[in-house]
Structure formats: C-alpha cells, structure tokens
Write a protein that holds these residues in place. Structure first.
Motif, PDB file in Angstrom:
ATOM      1  N   ASP A  10       0.830  -1.202   0.000  1.00  0.00           N
ATOM      2  CA  ASP A  10       0.000   0.000   0.000  1.00  0.00           C
ATOM      3  C   ASP A  10       0.868   1.257   0.000  1.00  0.00           C
ATOM      4  O   ASP A  10       2.018   1.247   0.447  1.00  0.00           O
ATOM      5  CB  ASP A  10      -0.981  -0.005   1.181  1.00  0.00           C
ATOM      6  CG  ASP A  10      -0.281   0.037   2.513  1.00  0.00           C
ATOM      7  OD1 ASP A  10      -0.073   1.151   3.027  1.00  0.00           O
ATOM      8  OD2 ASP A  10       0.052  -1.038   3.034  1.00  0.00           O
ATOM      9  N   ASP A  11       0.301   2.343  -0.514  1.00  0.00           N
ATOM     10  CA  ASP A  11       1.043   3.595  -0.686  1.00  0.00           C
ATOM     11  C   ASP A  11       1.570   4.147   0.638  1.00  0.00           C
ATOM     12  O   ASP A  11       2.687   4.653   0.701  1.00  0.00           O
ATOM     13  CB  ASP A  11       0.165   4.646  -1.367  1.00  0.00           C
ATOM     14  CG  ASP A  11      -0.102   4.325  -2.827  1.00  0.00           C
ATOM     15  OD1 ASP A  11       0.708   3.578  -3.423  1.00  0.00           O
ATOM     16  OD2 ASP A  11      -1.111   4.816  -3.364  1.00  0.00           O
ATOM     17  N   ARG A  15       5.417   4.986   1.391  1.00  0.00           N
ATOM     18  CA  ARG A  15       5.828   6.362   1.730  1.00  0.00           C
ATOM     19  C   ARG A  15       6.598   6.381   3.044  1.00  0.00           C
ATOM     20  O   ARG A  15       7.592   7.104   3.186  1.00  0.00           O
ATOM     21  CB  ARG A  15       4.607   7.278   1.803  1.00  0.00           C
ATOM     22  CG  ARG A  15       4.089   7.718   0.456  1.00  0.00           C
ATOM     23  CD  ARG A  15       3.113   8.883   0.563  1.00  0.00           C
ATOM     24  NE  ARG A  15       2.028   8.645   1.509  1.00  0.00           N
ATOM     25  CZ  ARG A  15       0.840   8.098   1.193  1.00  0.00           C
ATOM     26  NH1 ARG A  15       0.584   7.751  -0.046  1.00  0.00           N
ATOM     27  NH2 ARG A  15      -0.077   7.933   2.112  1.00  0.00           N
ATOM     28  N   THR A  16       6.166   5.589   4.004  1.00  0.00           N
ATOM     29  CA  THR A  16       6.857   5.529   5.295  1.00  0.00           C
ATOM     30  C   THR A  16       8.272   4.976   5.120  1.00  0.00           C
ATOM     31  O   THR A  16       9.235   5.509   5.684  1.00  0.00           O
ATOM     32  CB  THR A  16       6.069   4.654   6.289  1.00  0.00           C
ATOM     33  OG1 THR A  16       4.762   5.197   6.439  1.00  0.00           O
ATOM     34  CG2 THR A  16       6.756   4.595   7.641  1.00  0.00           C
ATOM     35  N   ILE A  17       8.400   3.922   4.336  1.00  0.00           N
ATOM     36  CA  ILE A  17       9.720   3.346   4.083  1.00  0.00           C
ATOM     37  C   ILE A  17      10.605   4.353   3.350  1.00  0.00           C
ATOM     38  O   ILE A  17      11.771   4.551   3.699  1.00  0.00           O
ATOM     39  CB  ILE A  17       9.599   2.037   3.280  1.00  0.00           C
ATOM     40  CG1 ILE A  17       8.899   0.971   4.116  1.00  0.00           C
ATOM     41  CG2 ILE A  17      10.978   1.540   2.835  1.00  0.00           C
ATOM     42  CD1 ILE A  17       8.501  -0.265   3.330  1.00  0.00           C
ATOM     43  N   ALA A  18      10.051   4.995   2.332  1.00  0.00           N
ATOM     44  CA  ALA A  18      10.822   5.966   1.552  1.00  0.00           C
ATOM     45  C   ALA A  18      11.230   7.149   2.421  1.00  0.00           C
ATOM     46  O   ALA A  18      12.365   7.653   2.309  1.00  0.00           O
ATOM     47  CB  ALA A  18      10.001   6.442   0.355  1.00  0.00           C
TER      48      ALA A  18
END
Length: 82
Positions: A10-11, A15-18
């Motif tokens: 999921d996005d 986004r959290t990982i990025a």
C-alpha cells in the motif's frame, strides 16, 4: 544474494519506508532488508510457528523413557568444588 519482489504494497507503507530511507540518507533498497529483519525478530506468531515446526521434527519420547536429567547437578559437577 536472493531477490524478493514485493507487490501490492500500500502507498502509505511505501511512503513511510521511503521517508525513513531519505531521513537516514540511504536508498529504499538498503533500508528494506533491515526492516524485514527487525519485523521477523518481533513477529511472535511467526517465531512460535517456527518453534512448533522444529518441535514437530523431533521424535516423540516414549512414555517409559527416563525424564531428562537435571542440568543443575551436571553443571555443579563440571564446575568442581568452589
């Protein structure tokens, strides 16, 4: 080294990982293996499943077998007089 392709992530998770990778000045590819390793350490259900699997590979003890030896006495004997 094996490769792992993750689909349908999921996005919000990506986004959290990025964001974490950027904050640490690392690439997403460099951060993800550490996150997976940490997740495996904290996955209690998975660790119990692995323990159960290993236990299932051990032959069952017969009912007339002697109980396991108490390790305390063995350790004291090996340690010798204090």
């Amino acid at each position: 080294m094996p490769e792992l392709l993750i689909t349908d992530l999921d996005d919000a998770t990506f986004r959290t990982i990025a964001f974490q990778a950027e904050a640490m000045n690392r690439s997403v590819d460099a951060v993800v293996p550490d996150l997976i390793r940490i997740g495996l350490l904290h996955d209690v259900e998975g660790r119990v499943a692995v323990s159960d699997r290993i236990r299932s590979m051990t032959p069952p003890r017969s009912s007339d077998a002697a109980p396991p030896e108490d390790g305390t006495a063995v350790i004291r004997e090996l340690r010798g007089p204090i």
